[in-house]
Design a protein around this motif. Structure first.
Motif, PDB file in Angstrom:
ATOM      1  N   ARG A  11       0.835  -1.208   0.000  1.00 27.70           N
ATOM      2  CA  ARG A  11       0.000   0.000   0.000  1.00 27.70           C
ATOM      3  C   ARG A  11       0.865   1.251   0.000  1.00 27.70           C
ATOM      4  NH1 ARG A  11      -4.818  -1.158   4.374  1.00 27.70           N
ATOM      5  NH2 ARG A  11      -5.944  -2.642   3.086  1.00 27.70           N
ATOM      6  N   THR A  15       1.173   4.234  -2.872  1.00 29.82           N
ATOM      7  CA  THR A  15       0.916   5.623  -2.507  1.00 29.82           C
ATOM      8  C   THR A  15       2.142   6.487  -2.774  1.00 29.82           C
ATOM      9  OG1 THR A  15      -0.626   4.891  -0.798  1.00 29.82           O
ATOM     10  CG2 THR A  15       0.192   7.131  -0.619  1.00 29.82           C
ATOM     11  N   ALA A 103      -5.606   3.241   6.161  1.00 30.46           N
ATOM     12  CA  ALA A 103      -6.125   3.580   4.833  1.00 30.46           C
ATOM     13  C   ALA A 103      -6.509   5.053   4.733  1.00 30.46           C
ATOM     14  CB  ALA A 103      -7.321   2.687   4.496  1.00 30.46           C
ATOM     15  N   ARG A 104      -7.006   5.627   5.824  1.00 32.33           N
ATOM     16  CA  ARG A 104      -7.390   7.040   5.794  1.00 32.33           C
ATOM     17  C   ARG A 104      -6.177   7.923   5.510  1.00 32.33           C
ATOM     18  NH1 ARG A 104      -7.105  11.437   8.787  1.00 32.33           N
ATOM     19  NH2 ARG A 104      -6.022  10.322  10.442  1.00 32.33           N
ATOM     20  N   HIS A 106      -3.436   7.066   3.904  1.00 29.17           N
ATOM     21  CA  HIS A 106      -3.070   6.871   2.497  1.00 29.17           C
ATOM     22  C   HIS A 106      -4.002   7.667   1.589  1.00 29.17           C
ATOM     23  CE1 HIS A 106      -0.003   3.688   2.746  1.00 29.17           C
ATOM     24  NE2 HIS A 106      -0.652   3.305   3.838  1.00 29.17           N
ATOM     25  N   THR A 107      -5.281   7.677   1.907  1.00 35.28           N
ATOM     26  CA  THR A 107      -6.251   8.417   1.095  1.00 35.28           C
ATOM     27  C   THR A 107      -5.930   9.908   1.102  1.00 35.28           C
ATOM     28  OG1 THR A 107      -7.920   6.749   1.585  1.00 35.28           O
ATOM     29  CG2 THR A 107      -8.707   8.868   0.764  1.00 35.28           C
ATOM     30  N   ILE A 110      -3.054  10.482  -1.213  1.00 28.52           N
ATOM     31  CA  ILE A 110      -3.451  10.382  -2.621  1.00 28.52           C
ATOM     32  C   ILE A 110      -4.154  11.660  -3.067  1.00 28.52           C
ATOM     33  CG2 ILE A 110      -5.006   9.143  -4.185  1.00 28.52           C
ATOM     34  CD1 ILE A 110      -4.177   6.587  -2.520  1.00 28.52           C
ATOM     35  N   PHE A 111      -4.987  12.220  -2.205  1.00 27.68           N
ATOM     36  CA  PHE A 111      -5.626  13.489  -2.538  1.00 27.68           C
ATOM     37  C   PHE A 111      -4.606  14.617  -2.631  1.00 27.68           C
ATOM     38  CE2 PHE A 111      -9.572  11.338  -1.570  1.00 27.68           C
ATOM     39  CZ  PHE A 111     -10.442  11.907  -2.504  1.00 27.68           C
ATOM     40  N   LEU A 144      -5.271   4.391  -4.892  1.00 28.91           N
ATOM     41  CA  LEU A 144      -6.463   4.455  -4.048  1.00 28.91           C
ATOM     42  C   LEU A 144      -7.209   3.133  -4.055  1.00 28.91           C
ATOM     43  CD1 LEU A 144      -8.214   6.233  -2.230  1.00 28.91           C
ATOM     44  CD2 LEU A 144      -9.448   6.957  -4.283  1.00 28.91           C
ATOM     45  N   SER A 148      -7.738   0.690  -0.795  1.00 28.04           N
ATOM     46  CA  SER A 148      -9.097   0.394  -0.337  1.00 28.04           C
ATOM     47  C   SER A 148      -9.443  -1.092  -0.384  1.00 28.04           C
ATOM     48  CB  SER A 148     -10.117   1.177  -1.159  1.00 28.04           C
ATOM     49  OG  SER A 148     -10.114   0.738  -2.499  1.00 28.04           O
TER      50      SER A 148
END
Length: 164
Positions: A11, A15, A103-104, A106-107, A110-111, A144, A148
């Protein structure tokens, strides 16, 4: 390496790859120390995930955040505007890497990568920029998706089944 750590490393690798690709168009526009810092943090974070090292504590991350903010101010005489804001966004993405656990996180990274892609178009709206940014947006979307994915026992996700 345990299956959980292997999955965490995958992951993080996705990322980090997307974030690095999003930073690439800015390499010639930013002060030299900024991409060097971001790439060094990314390399350290990948090594830390692979080897199971502890992440820096909150006070250490706070001091580093203060130091890079002062560095941006000294380099650009501002922390706002296109140049200073892009530099600060790139540096804060590196700092977010230092606290990425779930995961949050990483998100969020990504944003940030997508925002760096948008910032590329603020500098130049030519075909070369689009030719780099569009595959980078795809890479970030793939990252992403990778982040996820939810699996049990290392098995691949099962396809949807029709119920009832």
């Amino acid at each position: 390496m345990s299956p959980d750590r292997t999955e965490g490393f995958r992951r993080l690798a996705w990322t980090t790859a997307g974030l690095t690709a999003a930073l690439a168009p800015h390499l010639l526009r930013l002060e030299t120390w900024i991409p060097a810092f971001v790439l060094a943090v990314a390399a350290w974070r990948l090594a830390a995930e692979h080897r199971g090292w502890r992440l820096p504590s909150t006070p250490v991350r706070g001091l580093v955040a203060l130091a890079v903010t002062v560095g941006v101010f000294l380099s650009y005489a501002t922390i706002t505007g296109l140049d200073g804001g892009t530099a600060l966004l790139a540096l804060m993405s590196a700092l977010k890497l230092l606290e990425t656990k779930d995961a949050r996180d990483h998100t969020v990274l990504i944003f940030i990568g997508w925002f760096l892609c948008l910032a590329s178009f603020l500098y130049s709206q030519d075909v070369a920029t689009a030719a780099w940014v569009l595959p980078t947006v795809w890479l970030l979307a793939a990252a992403l998706l990778r982040v996820s994915l939810r699996t049990r026992g290392g098995l691949p996700p099962r396809p949807f089944r029709a119920t009832g």
